[in-house]
Motif scaffolding. Structure first.
Motif, PDB file in Angstrom:
ATOM      1  N   ARG A  73      47.146   8.871  -0.715  1.00 51.71           N
ATOM      2  CA  ARG A  73      47.320   9.802   0.409  1.00 51.71           C
ATOM      3  C   ARG A  73      48.508   9.036   1.110  1.00 51.71           C
ATOM      4  N   ILE A  74      49.727   9.664   1.692  1.00 51.33           N
ATOM      5  CA  ILE A  74      50.609   9.067   2.301  1.00 51.33           C
ATOM      6  C   ILE A  74      50.441   9.289   3.674  1.00 51.33           C
ATOM      7  N   PHE A  75      50.284   8.333   4.696  1.00 47.10           N
ATOM      8  CA  PHE A  75      50.147   8.522   6.123  1.00 47.10           C
ATOM      9  C   PHE A  75      50.959   7.607   7.147  1.00 47.10           C
ATOM     10  N   GLU A  76      50.973   7.965   8.325  1.00 45.73           N
ATOM     11  CA  GLU A  76      52.052   7.411   9.260  1.00 45.73           C
ATOM     12  C   GLU A  76      51.171   6.804  10.369  1.00 45.73           C
ATOM     13  N   VAL A  77      51.310   5.721  10.671  1.00 47.03           N
ATOM     14  CA  VAL A  77      50.710   4.932  11.948  1.00 47.03           C
ATOM     15  C   VAL A  77      51.843   5.101  13.171  1.00 47.03           C
ATOM     16  N   GLN A  78      51.045   5.459  14.426  1.00 47.31           N
ATOM     17  CA  GLN A  78      51.819   5.807  15.483  1.00 47.31           C
ATOM     18  C   GLN A  78      51.304   4.657  16.333  1.00 47.31           C
ATOM     19  N   SER A  79      52.146   4.067  17.233  1.00 50.32           N
ATOM     20  CA  SER A  79      51.552   3.068  18.175  1.00 50.32           C
ATOM     21  C   SER A  79      50.602   3.750  18.957  1.00 50.32           C
ATOM     22  N   GLY A  80      49.502   2.924  19.321  1.00 53.81           N
ATOM     23  CA  GLY A  80      48.474   3.391  20.145  1.00 53.81           C
ATOM     24  C   GLY A  80      47.416   4.348  19.759  1.00 53.81           C
ATOM     25  N   GLN A  81      47.732   5.027  18.804  1.00 51.74           N
ATOM     26  CA  GLN A  81      46.740   6.097  18.179  1.00 51.74           C
ATOM     27  C   GLN A  81      45.883   5.644  17.008  1.00 51.74           C
ATOM     28  N   ASN A  82      44.749   5.183  17.544  1.00 53.16           N
ATOM     29  CA  ASN A  82      43.808   4.710  16.677  1.00 53.16           C
ATOM     30  C   ASN A  82      42.995   5.768  15.824  1.00 53.16           C
ATOM     31  N   VAL A  83      43.177   6.109  14.716  1.00 55.73           N
ATOM     32  CA  VAL A  83      42.539   7.090  13.963  1.00 55.73           C
ATOM     33  C   VAL A  83      41.988   6.873  12.961  1.00 55.73           C
ATOM     34  N   ASP A  84      40.992   7.739  12.113  1.00 59.05           N
ATOM     35  CA  ASP A  84      40.462   7.554  10.933  1.00 59.05           C
ATOM     36  C   ASP A  84      41.230   8.395  10.002  1.00 59.05           C
ATOM     37  N   VAL A  85      41.556   7.722   8.898  1.00 59.88           N
ATOM     38  CA  VAL A  85      42.275   8.237   7.910  1.00 59.88           C
ATOM     39  C   VAL A  85      41.837   8.635   6.584  1.00 59.88           C
ATOM     40  N   GLU A  86      41.435   9.981   6.448  1.00 63.10           N
ATOM     41  CA  GLU A  86      40.634  10.334   5.445  1.00 63.10           C
ATOM     42  C   GLU A  86      41.509  10.776   4.153  1.00 63.10           C
ATOM     43  N   VAL A  87      40.831  10.197   2.925  1.00 59.17           N
ATOM     44  CA  VAL A  87      41.426  10.670   1.682  1.00 59.17           C
ATOM     45  C   VAL A  87      40.317  11.376   1.070  1.00 59.17           C
ATOM     46  N   LEU A  88      40.885  12.783   0.499  1.00 57.55           N
ATOM     47  CA  LEU A  88      39.893  13.319  -0.102  1.00 57.55           C
ATOM     48  C   LEU A  88      39.914  13.231  -1.464  1.00 57.55           C
ATOM     49  N   THR A  89      38.659  13.344  -2.171  1.00 53.59           N
ATOM     50  CA  THR A  89      38.568  13.218  -3.571  1.00 53.59           C
ATOM     51  C   THR A  89      39.300  14.419  -4.352  1.00 53.59           C
TER      52      THR A  89
END
Length: 329
Positions: A298-314
């Motif tokens: 999966r391609i994802f983006e990190v934005q400053s200060g936004q602590n998130v869970d990055v989910e990758v679907l099967t």
């Protein structure tokens, strides 16, 4: 005796006289003992030196000593430093190995050294600050004030939106100031947030590390003598937690190998686990997960200060090569 008279001398054997023989040895002759003197028996003594050394006092004991008193200050007009000092007094004459010999040391705020007259090299340390100077002691009671010209540096960091950062994920490295990175020398490393570091006055190059991957910022900071300089650096990063799930919000699959790469394919981080967390600098990344010989991405983006869970679907199967998947860190 004339030859004619020799015939008249009888043979010794005929008259019973002992025959003459050459003297074979001299028998010992007992000498008379003077009256009143005792005969002293011979005594075997062990080997003794020609003379025995005498316990004479050393020159340092004979020579009178006075006290050399040393006091340290941060600035010329500042107060005496109350604690945290380490004093070392070396001989100005190098030893056989070419190094100066340590004469005395002290950790008191006021150091008192009873030493003989002579020249000495003084080193005083106050945290990472220090001073080396030569002292010519005349043997007269003396009190000297040493000015360190030092201050303190206290570091902290925030994310760009003003949010605080977990102090356990922050460390700082302090380098000397130089035009190029190769010319900088490390002064102090792995410094935790909010700790005061004692330094000589001057400009330092500071590197703030948020996490242990690629979230770091640099700054040149000036330390003033006699003051504590507070500096807060700003990061553009966030804490990301990875999950491999069968459906959005589902339970994470265990025994998953992870690889995070940049958009150009450079590996940033590799890990193994159900919930790997890592701090990443702001930007775009590719997340690859491998579980039971199947690869997902999966391609994802990190934005400053936004602590998130990055989910990758099967359902996000990928044809990514296995070389992108590491064995863990």
């Amino acid at each position: 005796m004339s030859p004619s008279a020799a015939d008249l001398v009888p043979d010794a054997a005929d008259v019973g006289a002992p025959s003459l023989r050459s003297l074979q040895r001299f028998d010992p002759i007992a000498l008379p003992v003077e009256p009143g003197k005792l005969r002293v028996p011979s005594i075997d003594l062990p080997g003794l030196p020609a003379y025995a050394p005498q316990n004479m006092p050393s020159q340092d004991m004979i020579r009178s000593r006075a006290t050399l008193t040393l006091e340290a200050r941060l600035t010329e007009d500042g107060e005496s430093i109350p604690h945290g000092l380490i004093w070392r007094l070396f001989s100005a004459i190098p030893g056989l190995d070419g190094r100066p010999s340590l004469i005395a040391s002290s950790e008191s705020n006021i150091a008192n050294f009873e030493v003989p007259t002579g020249s000495y090299i003084l080193h005083v340390a106050f945290g990472r600050a220090g001073l080396v100077r030569r002292i010519d002691f005349t043997g007269v009671k003396t009190r000297e004030v040493v000015v360190l010209d030092a201050g303190g540096l206290r570091l902290d960091a925030l994310v760009s939106d003003g949010s605080e950062i977990d102090a356990g994920k922050l460390t700082f490295d302090i380098y000397t100031d130089a035009e190029t990175e190769s010319e900088r020398n490390l002064v102090a490393g792995d410094i935790p947030a909010s700790k005061i570091v004692r330094l000589n006055a001057g400009t330092y190059h500071v590197v703030s590390n948020y996490g242990s991957i690629n979230a770091l910022v640099r700054a040149d900071i000036r330390v003033e003598a006699g003051k504590v300089t507070d500096a807060t650096l700003q990061h553009r990063a966030a804490l990301m937690t990875m999950k491999l799930v069968r459906e959005p919000g589902g339970e994470a699959l265990a025994d998953t190998a992870w690889s995070v790469t940049t958009a150009s394919g450079d590996i940033v981080r590799q890990s193994v686990g159900a919930f790997p967390s890592m701090v990443l600098a702001e930007g775009e990344y590719v997340l690859i997960a491998k579980n039971r010989d199947k690869v997902y991405q999966r391609i994802f983006e990190v934005q400053s200060g936004q602590n998130v869970d990055v989910e990758v679907l099967t359902s996000s199967l990928s044809e990514a090569p296995d070389a992108l998947i590491g064995s863990g860190d």
